[in-house]
Design an enzyme around this catalytic site. Structure first.
Site, PDB file in Angstrom:
ATOM      1  N   GLU A   6      31.635  24.829  36.999  1.00 30.32           N
ATOM      2  CA  GLU A   6      31.987  23.364  36.259  1.00 30.32           C
ATOM      3  C   GLU A   6      31.318  23.643  34.876  1.00 30.32           C
ATOM      4  O   GLU A   6      30.397  22.310  34.292  1.00 30.32           O
ATOM      5  CB  GLU A   6      32.172  22.313  36.809  1.00 30.32           C
ATOM      6  N   GLU A  40      37.069  26.749  43.893  1.00 31.08           N
ATOM      7  CA  GLU A  40      36.937  25.249  44.509  1.00 31.08           C
ATOM      8  C   GLU A  40      38.633  24.307  44.784  1.00 31.08           C
ATOM      9  O   GLU A  40      39.100  24.372  43.680  1.00 31.08           O
ATOM     10  CB  GLU A  40      36.366  24.121  44.277  1.00 31.08           C
TER      11      GLU A  40
END
Ligand code: BG6
Length: 491
Positions: free
Chosen positions: A194, A387
């Site tokens: 991320e 995710e």
């Protein structure tokens, strides 16, 4: 187009991160990492925990105090679920679920305890070789993140962390060792978890302490520039040292819809997407800073220092796949009074058509298909959903069962949308559901926000037997994977 041309197979798997799972924070020659410093008082009420997480996630005082305290009581990420000692039995259970791919991260401070060491720590390398070999024993592919927020704390103390360009050469040494010593066991590489977290969670993303910088935005984006360069170097080194392997880029995807059909809301949606999402993937996947950021940087008084060769490096080191975390969607509007709710890393605006998790994250399976289509259309690169999952309070019954029908409903609805997206033509490599086994949550730092299909008997203070139990979702996921594989074989 014939059916088989678009109906490609993808892998179903699970994900964790070293700082949230491993523990063993001073074992095997590991150095202290930046995530080892995050504090939680286990006696806090849920309100106090939420208040700390939302309003004061990390401070200078916490940093100083953590360096003096060698204990684990107030530092859940030093304990994790003790995956470090339990990985064999845990991976055996993951194999029983039928996992096709397992994502975890490598802890930089296990490989180079101080980050700037001349030689790597052999014990750290051995740990990862053994753990990945264990996956291979069961035919599970390995998806390895190089940095899931944590770096050796020495790099922050001595050099200022990501602020200092020197970190690029330390990172190059780290990556070179990873490729050379673990490259035969890893199937997919991800330099950064991320990468857009920097803006929303500066300590996690770029190791900056809120409140300590004169112009925080300036520092954040300069640090990010260094991370982009590192990512590009990881791609270049990968071509040389692990040829044929894919090296990817990842964002936390904040999928957004215009709140109304008002032109202002539609424009807001485009800008929210550009500033919070596309900028990061555009640099990683297209290899240059997009035009729309100039106006934004002027507005927030950010001037990124480029050195000669940076532009060329970004252009040459573009990623081979795109990945993202996806937990919720939000709406965009210029109405400041629009009702808000929490989301991963950010506060979001509410969509009246969606239900939410216990933590207020809005549940939107169709948004996953929407996102996959958007991203594939924009970059035309293969995708990994790195995710996705639901954090919930689970109850362990006296006969050691967990009846988590809410998790089964969430996962089932989202995986159905993967199938739809693939039929839409999206080139999907894999889906690794988040927190396949319960781990310490990253935001609130608690054990009682659980994502796993495997229950770990530990509480917020690390007390409990540490035993692993199969939740109802364990059997459901096992079945879903079996069906998925059987269907894939028929095609
Ligand atoms: C992602 C992180 O942003 O969200 C994970 O990559 C994290 O590390 C996940 O665990 C879920 O967030 P949380 O705060 O519920 O653990």
């Amino acid at each position: 187009m014939k059916k088989k041309d678009y109906d490609k197979n993808y892998l179903l798997g699970g994900a964790i991160a070293c700082s949230q799972a491993d523990g063993g924070f001073q074992e095997g020659g590991k150095g202290i990492s930046t995530q080892d410093l995050r504090y939680l008082d286990p006696s806090w009420t849920p309100e106090q925990i939420e208040d700390k997480h939302q309003n004061n996630p990390f401070s200078q005082e916490e940093f100083d105090q953590a360096l003096k305290d060698q204990g684990t009581k107030y530092y859940p990420l030093r304990r994790g679920i003790d995956f470090y000692h339990h990985y064999k039995e845990d991976i055996k259970m993951l194999a029983e679920v039928g996992l096709q791919i397992f994502r975890t991260s490598i802890c930089w401070s296990r490989i180079f305890p101080n980050g700037d060491d001349q030689e790597p720590n052999e014990e750290g390398i051995k740990y990862y070789r053994d753990m990945f070999t264990e996956c291979k024993k069961y035919g599970i592919k390995v998806f390895a993140t190089m940095i899931h927020y944590d770096i050796p704390v020495n790099l922050v103390k001595k050099y200022g962390g990501w602020k200092n360009r020197k970190i690029i050469s330390f990172f190059e040494n780290y990556v070179t060792v990873l490729y050379k010593r673990l490259g035969d066991l890893v199937d997919y590489w991800l330099p950064f978890n991320e990468i857009n977290a920097a803006k929303f969670s500066p300590w996690d993303g770029v190791c900056l302490i809120p409140g300590t910088e004169k112009n925080m935005d300036q520092e954040i984006f300069q640090c990010l520039h260094h991370q982009f360069l590192c990512s590009a170097r990881a791609v270049q080194l990968g071509r040389e040292l692990v040829p044929g392997k894919l090296i990817g880029g990842m964002i936390a995807r904040f999928t957004t819809y215009p709140a109304t059909s008002k032109p202002e809301d539609n424009l807001q949606a485009i800008q929210d997407d550009q500033y919070s999402n596309w900028f990061y993937l555009d640099v990683l996947a297209r290899g240059y800073y997009p035009e729309y950021m100039k106006r934004y940087f002027d507005k927030i008084n950010v001037h990124i220092h480029f050195e000669p060769g940076d532009k060329e490096l970004l252009k040459d080191g573009t990623v081979g796949f795109v990945s993202f975390s996806y937990y919720f969607s939000q709406v965009s509007t210029n109405d400041d009074n629009w009702e808000q709710t929490a989301g991963n890393l950010i506060m979001t605006k509410k969509n009246p058509y969606l239900k939410e998790s216990e933590w207020g994250w809005q549940i939107d399976p169709i948004g996953l298909r929407f996102t996959l289509n958007q991203i594939y259309d924009r970059y035309h690169l293969p995708i990994i959903v790195a995710e996705n999952g639901i954090g919930a309070h689970d109850e362990l019954t006296s006969d050691h069962k967990v009846h988590d029908d809410y998790r089964i409903a969430y996962l089932s609805a989202h995986i159905d949308q993967l199938d739809e997206a693939v039929k839409d033509g999206v080139n999907l490599i894999a889906y690794t559901m988040w927190g396949i086994i319960d781990i310490v949550s990253c935001g609130p730092l608690t054990m009682d926000k659980r994502y796993g299909v495997i229950y770990v008997d530990l509480d917020n203070g690390g007390k409990g037997t540490g035993k692993r139990y199969k939740k109802d979702s364990f059997y459901w996921y096992k079945n879903r994977i079996e069906e998925h594989i059987a269907r894939s074989k028929k095609k």
